[in-house]
Design an enzyme around this catalytic site. Structure first.
Site, PDB file in Angstrom:
ATOM      1  N   GLY A 282       1.258  -1.092  -0.116  1.00 43.38           N
ATOM      2  CA  GLY A 282       0.126  -0.255   0.111  1.00 43.38           C
ATOM      3  C   GLY A 282       0.394   1.078   0.306  1.00 43.38           C
ATOM      4  O   GLY A 282       0.404   1.728  -0.880  1.00 43.38           O
ATOM      5  N   HIS A 283       2.103   1.439   0.878  1.00 44.18           N
ATOM      6  CA  HIS A 283       3.207   2.273   1.052  1.00 44.18           C
ATOM      7  C   HIS A 283       3.656   2.608  -0.017  1.00 44.18           C
ATOM      8  O   HIS A 283       3.826   3.354  -0.751  1.00 44.18           O
ATOM      9  CB  HIS A 283       3.587   2.800   2.245  1.00 44.18           C
TER      10      HIS A 283
HETATM   11  N1  LIG Z   1      -3.834  -0.832   2.364  1.00 39.99           N
HETATM   12  C1  LIG Z   1      -3.345   1.061   1.473  1.00 39.99           C
HETATM   13  N2  LIG Z   1      -3.458   1.113   0.508  1.00 39.99           N
HETATM   14  C2  LIG Z   1      -3.307   2.475   0.118  1.00 39.99           C
HETATM   15  N3  LIG Z   1      -2.998   3.575   0.815  1.00 39.99           N
HETATM   16  C3  LIG Z   1      -2.784   2.760   1.919  1.00 39.99           C
HETATM   17  C4  LIG Z   1      -2.839   1.661   2.790  1.00 39.99           C
HETATM   18  N4  LIG Z   1      -2.742   1.102   3.967  1.00 39.99           N
HETATM   19  C5  LIG Z   1      -2.014   2.385   4.322  1.00 39.99           C
HETATM   20  N5  LIG Z   1      -2.505   3.549   3.238  1.00 39.99           N
HETATM   21  C6  LIG Z   1      -1.329   4.819   3.426  1.00 39.99           C
HETATM   22  O1  LIG Z   1      -0.064   4.700   3.773  1.00 39.99           O
HETATM   23  C7  LIG Z   1       0.081   6.359   4.637  1.00 39.99           C
HETATM   24  C8  LIG Z   1       0.778   5.967   5.840  1.00 39.99           C
HETATM   25  O2  LIG Z   1       0.169   5.046   6.275  1.00 39.99           O
HETATM   26  P1  LIG Z   1       0.858   3.847   7.886  1.00 39.99           P
HETATM   27  O3  LIG Z   1       1.966   3.924   7.679  1.00 39.99           O
HETATM   28  O4  LIG Z   1      -0.427   4.243   9.131  1.00 39.99           O
HETATM   29  O5  LIG Z   1      -0.123   2.072   7.041  1.00 39.99           O
HETATM   30  P2  LIG Z   1      -1.092   1.494   7.724  1.00 39.99           P
HETATM   31  O6  LIG Z   1      -1.222   0.371   7.173  1.00 39.99           O
HETATM   32  O7  LIG Z   1      -2.667   2.495   7.475  1.00 39.99           O
HETATM   33  O8  LIG Z   1      -0.851   0.873   9.566  1.00 39.99           O
HETATM   34  P3  LIG Z   1      -1.914   1.517  10.380  1.00 39.99           P
HETATM   35  O9  LIG Z   1      -1.995  -0.078  10.168  1.00 39.99           O
HETATM   36  O10 LIG Z   1      -1.184   1.704  11.767  1.00 39.99           O
HETATM   37  O11 LIG Z   1      -3.158   1.917  10.067  1.00 39.99           O
HETATM   38  C9  LIG Z   1      -1.190   6.416   4.915  1.00 39.99           C
HETATM   39  O12 LIG Z   1      -1.647   7.859   4.376  1.00 39.99           O
HETATM   40  C10 LIG Z   1      -1.963   5.368   4.951  1.00 39.99           C
HETATM   41  O13 LIG Z   1      -3.299   5.857   3.652  1.00 39.99           O
END
Ligand SMILES: Nc1ncnc2c1ncn2[C@@H]1O[C@H](COP(=O)(O)OP(=O)(O)OP(=O)(O)O)[C@@H](O)[C@H]1O
Ligand SMILES: CC(C)(CO)[C@@H](O)C(=O)[O-]
Ligand code: BAL
Length: 329
Positions: free
Chosen positions: A32-33
């Site tokens: 996702g990141h």
């Molecule tokens: N599956 C995904 N698809 C697209 N973007 C994502 C996804 N998961 C996280 N992001 C985005 O990545 C960025 C960083 O998010 P973060 O590091 O909190 O990851 P997360 O996987 O959402 O973690 P958590 O499990 O802590 O919520 C944010 O903008 C978040 O919306």
């Protein structure tokens, strides 16, 4: 090679041409990141610069939440960031971001920040916006990208940028999912196999809601295209063609059922999961207007968000999908 930057001073020394795009994360990077970083690379272009921040922000965690056990995997993060096209990773220590200790002056997310996620995690969005504002000041990007998976966060960041005139363009990126539907999330790694099976109900519920809307919209379109269906049903009934009459009647009666039917379809899946082993503990299921995260009502038209949050074991997960309610819904 992706540079690792630790301080604001390191950042100041980092020069670039063209556009700077930033992707903010709490680390434990996954696909996702990576999709955010790849999109940032496309938008910044080969001449531009893509910066990824990795910082587990204490300010957005409430007491009893998972700040201490949140996964920290910087070495692996650097590899993923580089492969996805990042030029540099800014991973500051807490003292660098909060040199004066806990900040006394913070941003307030306002009413939208008290709904859904904000209701369960009081202060979460104030802490999130405060660090996002600081990271925007420190990195001064042209573009900043955030995932739609955290839809309320994305909406609040857009609102902050508009309300407070931040000179940056905010881009939302669609949610990346596993093949079986589970939205990728750093917190998925807390799940046991059995918990993961139960957690699939989050995305399954959203898809059930979306399917209900699609089916109702199709029926409604047929009804619009066949205004004489009621009369036709009567005539078919008189001829003893029961199935055709019932179908024509359904078409004539068709209305999309609106938000309530969508919520009910999603709710059904979550109710089943609440009886699974291990069970799903629902926090909220909401069908909201993305501009303020209030519940939409009958007659609503336009873009909406179907959002869910639930706990499986000790892991709290969120997910959502965008839905479009047509003019005749
Ligand atoms: N599956 C995904 N698809 C697209 N973007 C994502 C996804 N998961 C996280 N992001 C985005 O990545 C960025 C960083 O998010 P973060 O590091 O909190 O990851 P997360 O996987 O959402 O973690 P958590 O499990 O802590 O919520 C944010 O903008 C978040 O919306
Ligand atoms: C935007 C963010 C990096 C701020 O800490 C965080 O909330 C996240 O990872 O979504
Ligand atoms: N991905 C949103 C950040 C948080 O849960 O704190």
């Amino acid at each position: 090679m992706t540079d690792l930057l630790r301080t604001a001073e390191d950042l100041r020394k980092l020069t670039y041409d063209g556009q700077r795009a930033i992707v903010m994360t709490m680390g434990a990077l996954h696909e996702g990141h990576a999709s955010l970083i790849r999109r940032a690379r496309e938008l910044a272009g080969p001449e531009g610069q893509v910066l990824v921040t990795v910082f587990v922000n204490p300010l957005q965690f409430g007491a009893g939440e998972d700040l201490d056990r949140y996964p920290r995997t910087l070495d692996a993060d650097l590899v993923i960031a580089e492969r996805a096209g990042a030029d540099a990773v800014f991973a500051p220590y807490t003292d660098e971001v909060y040199p004066g200790g806990e900040p006394q002056v913070r941003l307030s997310a306002g009413p939208m920040g008290e709904r859904l996620e904000g209701a369960t995690r009081p202060g979460h969005f104030d802490g999130m916006l405060t660090v996002v504002a600081k990271l925007l000041h420190l990195t001064a990007p042209d573009i900043a990208l955030y995932g739609q998976k955290d839809a309320q966060q994305l909406a609040l960041i857009k609102r902050m940028v508009k309300d407070l005139n931040f000179p940056v363009e905010i881009i939302g990126v669609p949610t990346v999912r596993e093949a079986d539907g589970l939205a990728l999330s750093s917190r998925n790694r807390y799940l046991s196999d059995a918990e993961r099976r139960t957690a699939l109900a989050l995305s399954a519920a959203l898809f059930a809601g979306r399917d209900r809307l699609t089916a109702q919209a199709a029926l409604h379109a047929r009804a619009q295209a066949a205004p004489a269906s009621k009369a036709r049903a009567k005539a078919l009934g008189a001829l003893g063609e029961a199935r055709a009459a019932a179908d024509a009647h359904a078409v004539a009666q068709a209305h999309t059922g609106g938000p309530a039917a969508v919520r009910a379809a999603a709710r059904c899946v979550l109710d089943d999961a609440a009886r699974a082993q291990p069970p799903l503990l629902l926090d909220y299921l909401a069908l909201v207007d993305p501009s303020d995260f209030t519940e939409i009502t009958d007659g609503f038209t336009g873009e909406a968000i179907l959002a869910v949050a639930a706990k499986v074991g000790t892991t709290r997960l969120i997910d959502n999908i965008p839905l479009t309610f047509g003019a005749a819904v």
